[in-house]
Write a protein that holds these residues in place. Structure first.
Motif, PDB file in Angstrom:
ATOM      1  N   ASN A 197     -10.031 -11.091   5.219  1.00 31.14           N
ATOM      2  CA  ASN A 197      -9.801  -9.820   4.190  1.00 31.14           C
ATOM      3  C   ASN A 197      -8.146  -8.503   5.247  1.00 31.14           C
ATOM      4  OD1 ASN A 197     -11.834 -10.148   2.365  1.00 31.14           O
ATOM      5  ND2 ASN A 197     -12.955  -9.240   3.753  1.00 31.14           N
ATOM      6  N   GLU A 198      -7.244  -9.082   4.219  1.00 33.95           N
ATOM      7  CA  GLU A 198      -6.162  -7.980   4.971  1.00 33.95           C
ATOM      8  C   GLU A 198      -6.127  -6.837   5.090  1.00 33.95           C
ATOM      9  OE1 GLU A 198      -3.266  -8.757   1.940  1.00 33.95           O
ATOM     10  OE2 GLU A 198      -3.151 -10.537   3.294  1.00 33.95           O
ATOM     11  N   LEU A 199      -6.515  -6.186   6.341  1.00 29.37           N
ATOM     12  CA  LEU A 199      -6.689  -4.919   7.088  1.00 29.37           C
ATOM     13  C   LEU A 199      -5.334  -4.051   7.331  1.00 29.37           C
ATOM     14  CD1 LEU A 199      -8.585  -6.017   9.592  1.00 29.37           C
ATOM     15  CD2 LEU A 199      -9.525  -5.524   7.784  1.00 29.37           C
ATOM     16  N   TRP A 200      -3.879  -4.698   7.471  1.00 31.13           N
ATOM     17  CA  TRP A 200      -2.997  -3.477   8.415  1.00 31.13           C
ATOM     18  C   TRP A 200      -2.060  -4.217   6.897  1.00 31.13           C
ATOM     19  CZ3 TRP A 200       1.951  -5.910   7.318  1.00 31.13           C
ATOM     20  CH2 TRP A 200       3.638  -4.813   7.748  1.00 31.13           C
ATOM     21  N   PHE A 201      -2.269  -4.488   5.956  1.00 33.62           N
ATOM     22  CA  PHE A 201      -0.499  -4.507   4.569  1.00 33.62           C
ATOM     23  C   PHE A 201      -1.088  -3.753   3.629  1.00 33.62           C
ATOM     24  CE2 PHE A 201       0.578  -7.167   0.900  1.00 33.62           C
ATOM     25  CZ  PHE A 201       1.799  -6.313   1.445  1.00 33.62           C
ATOM     26  N   PRO A 202      -2.437  -3.960   3.487  1.00 35.55           N
ATOM     27  CA  PRO A 202      -2.759  -2.547   2.237  1.00 35.55           C
ATOM     28  C   PRO A 202      -2.633  -1.167   2.414  1.00 35.55           C
ATOM     29  CG  PRO A 202      -4.511  -4.331   1.809  1.00 35.55           C
ATOM     30  CD  PRO A 202      -3.906  -4.860   4.021  1.00 35.55           C
ATOM     31  N   LEU A 203      -2.994  -1.291   3.693  1.00 33.54           N
ATOM     32  CA  LEU A 203      -2.520   0.397   4.583  1.00 33.54           C
ATOM     33  C   LEU A 203      -1.045   0.534   4.435  1.00 33.54           C
ATOM     34  CD1 LEU A 203      -5.499   0.969   7.832  1.00 33.54           C
ATOM     35  CD2 LEU A 203      -5.631   1.551   5.202  1.00 33.54           C
ATOM     36  N   MET A 204      -0.383  -0.062   5.339  1.00 38.34           N
ATOM     37  CA  MET A 204       0.805  -0.481   5.219  1.00 38.34           C
ATOM     38  C   MET A 204       1.660   0.062   3.708  1.00 38.34           C
ATOM     39  SD  MET A 204       3.511   0.226   7.340  1.00 38.34           S
ATOM     40  CE  MET A 204       4.890   0.281   7.027  1.00 38.34           C
ATOM     41  N   THR A 205       1.143  -0.487   3.073  1.00 34.15           N
ATOM     42  CA  THR A 205       2.061  -0.848   1.815  1.00 34.15           C
ATOM     43  C   THR A 205       2.026   0.683   0.709  1.00 34.15           C
ATOM     44  OG1 THR A 205       0.343  -1.843   0.842  1.00 34.15           O
ATOM     45  CG2 THR A 205       2.568  -3.429   0.709  1.00 34.15           C
ATOM     46  N   ARG A 206       0.335   0.972   0.434  1.00 30.80           N
ATOM     47  CA  ARG A 206       0.208   1.937  -0.295  1.00 30.80           C
ATOM     48  C   ARG A 206       0.380   3.671   1.639  1.00 30.80           C
ATOM     49  NH1 ARG A 206      -4.750   1.052  -0.031  1.00 30.80           N
ATOM     50  NH2 ARG A 206      -6.114   2.482   2.514  1.00 30.80           N
ATOM     51  N   TYR A 207       0.699   3.357   2.139  1.00 30.42           N
ATOM     52  CA  TYR A 207       1.404   4.221   2.803  1.00 30.42           C
ATOM     53  C   TYR A 207       3.004   4.543   2.605  1.00 30.42           C
ATOM     54  CZ  TYR A 207       4.173   6.246   7.596  1.00 30.42           C
ATOM     55  OH  TYR A 207       4.713   7.053   8.345  1.00 30.42           O
ATOM     56  N   VAL A 208       4.028   3.782   2.389  1.00 28.45           N
ATOM     57  CA  VAL A 208       5.075   3.495   1.907  1.00 28.45           C
ATOM     58  C   VAL A 208       4.898   3.990   0.228  1.00 28.45           C
ATOM     59  CG1 VAL A 208       7.305   2.273   1.307  1.00 28.45           C
ATOM     60  CG2 VAL A 208       6.044   1.674   3.618  1.00 28.45           C
TER      61      VAL A 208
END
Length: 266
Positions: A197-208
């Motif tokens: 399960n991806e941890l960083w990518f969903p947070l980073m894309t949502r941040y942007v």
């Protein structure tokens, strides 16, 4: 290796900053290391920046955590800096609550944000220190995504920062990423849990995506993240070439010999 007083390790997400900091710390064991999320004398990312009154109010709201909060708090003049992301707790809402006291993510207007950063660097007179993400990444992300500053406005800020740093011993080590998309694809996999399960990518894309800049353009998913990082890389190269060229060593991300890198710049 030449023995400059202070090092700032910078580069895009996934460039290998944490690894570089670790390797530098091994080479220079007498140096003090400030990693992202730690208290830093020059930069406040992942920390709550509060007045004495706000601090007392936080202690009242979370009285059961007073010792933990106090142990992660540094007093600087009239303010308290709480390294709240370093506090492990099951108290629901604690981290989200303290996030509002960060100086990033649009919580402060441009002039107030820049004033705090410049004052931090003005007061700083460190020797033998290594910093991760303290001079570019978090500051520029806030300036682009939340304050929606133009490249020229950001360059003007860094011209003022260079003036503040005049006479201080420092070197920027910039880890340059050639293929941003491939780097992001790699860290998507690396920063996943044991189940994939991806941890960083969903947070980073949502941040942007949820930032004022991301909404205004608009930026979505992988493509939106790449557009943002490409702009950031171009801007960071301009800052280096136009402002900090004499203070910067550029290394190819994850493809360098640490000793040769420094010897070639002596």
């Amino acid at each position: 290796m030449r023995n400059l007083s202070n090092y700032f390790v910078e580069g895009l997400q996934g460039a290998g900053k944490s690894t570089m900091v670790k390797r530098l710390a091994e080479q220079l064991p007498e140096y003090k290391v400030f990693r992202e999320g730690d208290y830093s004398p020059v930069e406040l990312a992942w920390c709550a920046y509060v007045t004495k009154m706000q601090y007392q109010d936080i202690l009242k709201r979370y009285s059961s955590m007073e010792n933990e909060i106090d142990g992660k708090t540094i007093v600087e003049g009239d303010h308290r800096i709480i390294c709240y992301t370093r506090i492990l707790t099951d108290v629901v809402g604690f981290h989200k609550d303290l996030e509002q006291y960060e100086i990033y993510n649009g919580n402060l207007e441009k002039d107030s944000f820049e004033k705090i950063i410049l004052e931090c660097y003005q007061k700083w007179n460190g020797q033998g220190q290594i910093f991760e993400c303290s001079i570019f990444q978090n500051i520029i992300e806030n300036q682009i995504l939340y304050l929606m500053m133009s490249d020229e406005e950001i360059l003007d800020f860094y011209c003022r920062l260079k003036h503040v740093l005049s006479g201080k011993q420092f070197q920027i080590i910039y880890l340059d990423v050639d293929d941003i998309r491939s780097t992001v694809e790699l860290i998507k996999k690396e920063r996943s849990d044991e189940n994939g399960n991806e941890l960083w990518f969903p947070l980073m894309t949502r941040y942007v995506e949820e930032s004022p800049y991301g909404k205004a353009h608009p930026l979505h998913g992988m493509d939106g993240l790449i557009i943002h990082l490409e702009r950031r890389k171009s801007l960071e190269h301009r800052i280096i070439n136009e402002i900090f060229k004499d203070h910067t060593i550029i290394a190819k991300s994850k493809d360098y010999n640490l000793n040769e890198l420094f010897w070639s710049n002596t």
